[in-house]
Scaffold this active site. Structure first.
Site, PDB file in Angstrom:
ATOM      1  N   GLU A  52       0.795  -1.217   0.000  1.00 23.63           N
ATOM      2  CA  GLU A  52       0.000   0.000   0.000  1.00 23.63           C
ATOM      3  C   GLU A  52       0.836   1.280   0.000  1.00 23.63           C
ATOM      4  OE1 GLU A  52      -4.023  -1.857   2.047  1.00 23.63           O
ATOM      5  OE2 GLU A  52      -2.871  -0.377   3.202  1.00 23.63           O
ATOM      6  N   GLU A 103      -5.847  -8.120  -0.263  1.00 25.49           N
ATOM      7  CA  GLU A 103      -6.501  -7.934   1.037  1.00 25.49           C
ATOM      8  C   GLU A 103      -7.960  -7.583   0.798  1.00 25.49           C
ATOM      9  OE1 GLU A 103      -4.775  -5.048   3.689  1.00 25.49           O
ATOM     10  OE2 GLU A 103      -2.721  -5.772   3.350  1.00 25.49           O
TER      11      GLU A 103
END
Length: 444
Positions: A169, A352
């Site tokens: 991320e 995720e």
């Protein structure tokens, strides 16, 4: 109630896994790990709920055989984990920590013994303090430091790893942490933000090259995505949503695959990028083998008068999770389509997906019906994406365990396994049992 979802909605070779991260579960106070900028961020009053930190976390450092047994017992194919840079290199550079190196040997071997494909992420936010002292992600030298770390990981473990991604991320590593100040290092500085956003991509490409040079394959990138929706039909709100999407989603995709940054971002960050930044795209665009999408929610963008970026995020109308995040499964489909717009044909993984729930043990069980519905509805969208031709190859649940949720401490529970943070006892939730039955052929 949505329709039941059968396992047959997915190809037989579709990969199911769970994801975790080192600082959130291992216990950073063990095994000779060096200090990180998360330790100092958490020690600063007002940054983290109850000033909680990751010193013990879930004590995965000592309890990983049981935790991996839970993952395997659910019927998962793969396990996504991260290495702690400061556990392996306490100063970020120089002499490795033998205990840290040995820990990841044991961890990876245990995954293989449990039939789990090891999917490593090199960096999930815990920067060694010694490198933070040198400017961290603001310092261009971090790309070389990270490349050396990637080389060390590749040489030590590469022959046993199924996949690898350098950074989890990049938006969180850079924007959330340097512009919004919500995570370590807790800055609110536009110049720092521009440099961190660029350097995290340069570090990604440098690490890919380093791992490739050591003979590793199946290398990818993991970005987080939120579907940006205008808060109203007003043209100004549409512009706000467009700019939010450019900052959150398109900046990193565009850098990785097009060698450019979106104009809607350059309007604000352009003057603050480091000299010669355009010359780095040859490294940033180093080919990868897959792209990972982390997805949880959408956002509602409203125009805000004043300084760039002129964005205010407002509450939407849909059902919320314990994080206050809207549940909008169709936005996952939108984000998968966005990804394939930038890299058509490249294998895609949902790396995720999950939700924080108000999970309260009762009679030795942990009912979490909202999470079961959330997973069913998002997996149904994933199945439709495959039917529509998106090359989606796998799906990783976040997370295997309740864990340290960064600035929210231990308050928000994302796990399929409940962790009592006083006793560290593990209790599989109803969602764990539902996914286990689904992977064995029952409908979810």
């Amino acid at each position: 109630m949505s329709d039941p979802l059968p396992r047959s909605a997915f190809p037989e070779d579709f990969l199911f896994g769970a994801a975790t991260s080192s600082y959130q579960i291992e216990g950073h106070g063990f095994g000779g790990a060096g200090p990180t900028h998360w330790d100092s961020f958490a020690a600063t009053p007002g940054n983290v709920v109850r000033q909680e930190d990751g010193r013990v976390a879930c004590d995965h450092y000592h309890r990983f055989p049981g935790d991996l047994g839970l993952a395997a017992g659910m019927g998962l194919d793969a396990y996504r984990f991260s290495t702690s840079w400061a556990r392996i290199l306490p100063e970020g550079r120089g002499t490795p920590n033998p205990e840290g190196l040995d820990f990841y040997d044991r961890l990876i071997d245990c995954m293989l013994e449990n039939g789990l494909k090891p999917a490593v992420t090199l960096y999930h936010w815990e920067l060694p303090s010694a490198l933070a002292d040198l400017g961290g992600w603001r310092n261009r030298d971090i790309a070389a430091w990270f490349g050396d770390f990637a080389q060390l990981v590749a040489r030590r473990y590469g022959d046993r790893l199924w996949s690898a991604a350098p950074v989890n991320e990049p938006w969180c590593v850079s924007w959330l942490s340097h512009f919004e100040g919500a995570q370590a290092p807790g800055l609110r500085d536009i110049r720092a933000t521009a440099r961190a956003m660029h350097h995290v991509l340069l570090a990604h490409g440098t690490a890919i090259n380093a791992m490739r040079a050591e003979g590793m394959g199946n290398l990818g990138a993991v970005c987080n995505f939120e579907d940006s929706i205008p808060a109203s039909d007003a043209p100004a709100d549409h512009l706000a949503a467009e700019r939010q999407a450019a900052i959150y989603n398109r900046f990193f995709l565009s850098g990785l695959f097009r060698g450019a940054y979106p104009e809607r971002v350059m309007e604000g960050l352009g003057p603050h990028l480091p000299a010669g930044w355009q010359d780095d795209f040859a490294v940033i665009r180093t080919p990868i083998d897959w792209i990972g999408a982390n997805f949880y929610t959408c956002n509602r963008a409203q125009w805000a008068e004043g300084a760039w970026p002129n964005i205010r995020l407002v509450e939407g109308p849909l059902e919320k999770t314990a994080m206050g995040w809207e549940i909008r499964p169709e936005s996952l489909g939108a984000m998968l389509r966005l990804v394939t717009e930038y890299c058509p044909g490249l294998p895609v993984y949902v790396t995720e997906n999950g939700m924080a729930g108000h999970d309260v043990p009762a009679g030795g069980e942990v009912p979490d019906p909202q999470r079961i519905a959330y997973l069913r509805d998002h997996l149904a969208v994933a199945a439709r994406a495959i039917a529509d031709g998106i090359p989606l190859k796998g799906y990783f649940l976040w997370s295997l365990l309740d864990n340290y949720e960064w600035s929210l401490g231990y308050e928000k529970r994302f796990g399929l396994v409940h962790v009592d943070f006083d006793t560290l006892a593990r209790t599989p939730k109803h969602s764990y049992h539902a996914v286990k039955a689904f992977l064995r052929g029952s409908d979810l």
